[in-house]
Design a protein around this motif. Structure first.
Motif: not given
Length: 135
Positions: A104, A106-108, A110-111
């Motif tokens: 959870a 790493i996705y922010p 990436i965004g």
């Protein structure tokens, strides 16, 4: 009818293009063709080629910086788990913390990296259009 693969405009020696342009007033581009628009004419001039190379370099620099920053942050996750004692053994909502962090967390990142890249690339291209005089 044969298929033709078009990859890029053909470069013609400037002295041959000036001597054999075949148009009055010297308004033809190398290869004897008239300019389609101001952007194409600007890109085929010496100054325009400098601007295009500058744009390509700035976009490449941006891509390298964003990718390097992303990889550093990605490498920091396992380092943080190894340096902070007991962090890898802790749980959050019944899930191992390292899984939650990588799943959870790493996705922010990436965004944010994608948003930063797109925003800065658009600004680079807007500056390039301003140099050419396009609106």
């Amino acid at each position: 009818m044969t298929r033709v693969r078009v990859t890029a405009p053909r470069r013609v020696d400037q002295s041959r293009a000036a001597a054999g342009s075949g148009t009055a007033g010297g308004s033809a581009l190398p290869g004897g063709r008239p300019p389609a628009d101001a952007r194409e004419a600007a890109e085929e001039s010496d100054a325009g080629q400098v601007f295009v190379r500058s744009l390509i370099r700035s976009q490449l620099r941006l891509a390298v910086v964003v990718a390097a920053g992303f990889l550093l942050i990605l490498a920091a996750f396992p380092l943080m788990l190894g340096i902070v004692p007991g962090l890898a053994d802790s749980t959050l909502a019944g899930l191992p913390f390292d899984w939650v962090l990588l799943g959870a967390g790493i996705y922010p990142v990436i965004g944010l990296s994608a948003w930063l890249f797109i925003r800065t690339a658009a600004r680079n291209e807007a500056r390039y259009r301003d140099l050419l005089g396009d609106k």
